[in-house]
Design a protein around this motif. Sequence first.
Motif, PDB file in Angstrom:
ATOM      1  N   GLY A  42       0.645  -1.401  -0.054  1.00  0.00           N
ATOM      2  CA  GLY A  42      -0.089  -0.043   0.091  1.00  0.00           C
ATOM      3  C   GLY A  42       0.749   1.199  -0.032  1.00  0.00           C
ATOM      4  O   GLY A  42       0.242   2.111  -0.667  1.00  0.00           O
ATOM      5  N   VAL A  43       1.892   1.388   0.814  1.00  0.00           N
ATOM      6  CA  VAL A  43       2.788   2.388   0.695  1.00  0.00           C
ATOM      7  C   VAL A  43       3.394   2.543  -0.296  1.00  0.00           C
ATOM      8  O   VAL A  43       3.491   3.668  -0.976  1.00  0.00           O
ATOM      9  N   LEU A  44       4.088   1.419  -1.114  1.00  0.00           N
ATOM     10  CA  LEU A  44       4.955   1.596  -2.392  1.00  0.00           C
ATOM     11  C   LEU A  44       3.773   2.032  -3.519  1.00  0.00           C
ATOM     12  O   LEU A  44       4.236   2.769  -4.362  1.00  0.00           O
ATOM     13  N   ASP A  45       2.503   1.839  -3.464  1.00  0.00           N
ATOM     14  CA  ASP A  45       1.696   2.195  -4.492  1.00  0.00           C
ATOM     15  C   ASP A  45       1.617   3.706  -4.627  1.00  0.00           C
ATOM     16  O   ASP A  45       1.079   4.290  -5.649  1.00  0.00           O
ATOM     17  N   GLN A  46       1.795   4.073  -3.563  1.00  0.00           N
ATOM     18  CA  GLN A  46       1.675   5.707  -3.409  1.00  0.00           C
ATOM     19  C   GLN A  46       3.121   6.489  -3.411  1.00  0.00           C
ATOM     20  O   GLN A  46       3.134   7.680  -3.510  1.00  0.00           O
ATOM     21  N   LEU A  47       3.884   5.741  -3.564  1.00  0.00           N
ATOM     22  CA  LEU A  47       5.237   6.360  -3.861  1.00  0.00           C
ATOM     23  C   LEU A  47       5.737   6.602  -5.276  1.00  0.00           C
ATOM     24  O   LEU A  47       5.431   5.720  -6.132  1.00  0.00           O
ATOM     25  N   GLY A  48       6.252   7.934  -5.592  1.00  0.00           N
ATOM     26  CA  GLY A  48       6.686   8.207  -6.817  1.00  0.00           C
ATOM     27  C   GLY A  48       8.184   7.413  -7.194  1.00  0.00           C
ATOM     28  O   GLY A  48       8.902   6.821  -6.213  1.00  0.00           O
ATOM     29  N   ALA A  49       8.677   7.903  -7.967  1.00  0.00           N
ATOM     30  CA  ALA A  49      10.092   7.440  -8.514  1.00  0.00           C
ATOM     31  C   ALA A  49      11.202   8.014  -7.508  1.00  0.00           C
ATOM     32  O   ALA A  49      12.047   7.304  -7.108  1.00  0.00           O
ATOM     33  N   GLY A  50      10.731   8.951  -6.656  1.00  0.00           N
ATOM     34  CA  GLY A  50      11.827   9.515  -5.741  1.00  0.00           C
ATOM     35  C   GLY A  50      11.548   8.819  -4.230  1.00  0.00           C
ATOM     36  O   GLY A  50      12.136   9.316  -3.323  1.00  0.00           O
ATOM     37  N   GLY A  51      10.548   8.412  -4.300  1.00  0.00           N
ATOM     38  CA  GLY A  51      10.246   7.474  -2.768  1.00  0.00           C
ATOM     39  C   GLY A  51      10.957   6.649  -2.292  1.00  0.00           C
ATOM     40  O   GLY A  51      11.623   5.999  -3.313  1.00  0.00           O
ATOM     41  N   ARG A  52      10.919   6.343  -1.008  1.00  0.00           N
ATOM     42  CA  ARG A  52      11.946   4.945  -0.622  1.00  0.00           C
ATOM     43  C   ARG A  52      11.039   4.389   0.192  1.00  0.00           C
ATOM     44  O   ARG A  52      10.315   4.679   1.028  1.00  0.00           O
ATOM     45  N   LEU A  53      11.018   2.993   0.101  1.00  0.00           N
ATOM     46  CA  LEU A  53      10.354   2.199   0.990  1.00  0.00           C
ATOM     47  C   LEU A  53      11.500   1.137   1.503  1.00  0.00           C
ATOM     48  O   LEU A  53      12.230   0.425   0.854  1.00  0.00           O
ATOM     49  N   LEU A  54      11.809   1.287   2.928  1.00  0.00           N
ATOM     50  CA  LEU A  54      12.307   0.397   3.637  1.00  0.00           C
ATOM     51  C   LEU A  54      11.603  -0.837   4.355  1.00  0.00           C
ATOM     52  O   LEU A  54      10.635  -0.451   5.125  1.00  0.00           O
ATOM     53  N   VAL A  55      12.227  -2.088   4.194  1.00  0.00           N
ATOM     54  CA  VAL A  55      11.356  -3.043   4.819  1.00  0.00           C
ATOM     55  C   VAL A  55      12.381  -4.105   5.792  1.00  0.00           C
ATOM     56  O   VAL A  55      13.364  -4.272   5.240  1.00  0.00           O
TER      57      VAL A  55
END
Length: 313
Positions: A42-55
């Motif tokens: 859900g978070v990744l779906d809302q991120l653009g190219a400049g966003g970051r997701l750490l898991v």
Amino acid sequence: MERSATSGHLPVMYRQVLEGLRVRGDGAYLDGTFGRGGHARGVLDQLGAGGRLLVMDKDPEAIAVAEREFGADPRVSIFRGSFAGLGRWDATAGGLDGILFDLGVSSPQLDVAERGFSFGKDGPLDMRMDPDAGQSAAEWLAQADEREIADALWTYGEERQSRRIARAIVARRADEPLVRTAQLAELIASVIPRGAQKIHPATRSFQAIRIFINRELADLEVGLDAALGRLKPGGRLAVISFHSLEDRIVKQFIARHAKAPPANRRMPVEVAFTPDLLAIGGAQKADDAETGDNPRARSAVLRVAEKLPREAA
């Protein structure tokens, strides 16, 4: 705690979590309990190219899912370990706009008998979220003394019959080792007849042993401090708890950083207090539609807080 991604159901309190995190397209977010990735997606779906997701996750099976599904995405970084160590992960050093902890055991962990989390499915008495670290439940129960077992059952499961159960465990292991979940569940049931109670007699004991083996409450306390240290001003912390011991720690943590302590008449000079957090609403619960579809969501409590800028506090 979330349901399996293959079940077709969203993870617990999905909408409320994403609203609480207030995801920005160019932000940096950490899911400290990846599970099977429901919230992370859900978070990744809302991120653009400049966003970051750490898991992060302690469970190697969860990390395998993350690597398989997100490993090729340049916006995603993956780390196997407890969220208690998030501050030591270099990827968090630049600061985070949102952090999620979804506490407890996930449905895939409960559903696999070999993990030893559930008394409903006979399997090895393991209970470790990271099967490569620490003692299994069977190993601990084989050597812990009666008082230590009773203390754990009372402290982490609030089990009123903790001493009776501990006594029975020590007596049984003298005749045969306790190595299967069904063995332990049957032993506890023989000591505490079900009677009028709705839950299985072993429920609180299994919860207590799991929490103890995995150092869940200690990790939560360390992880909350680490999260506050890594959040950027304006960043959001969202925590889903599934029993009162977890929720009490989260509630007290937010209150300690959001509200001045009560005045002390014995202190001649009032100590200045600068809040670090702003509580965003109160405790949130899953709605009727979700609990009807997923009974495990009934005990879920979500708390959200926002980190305040020091200069504006």
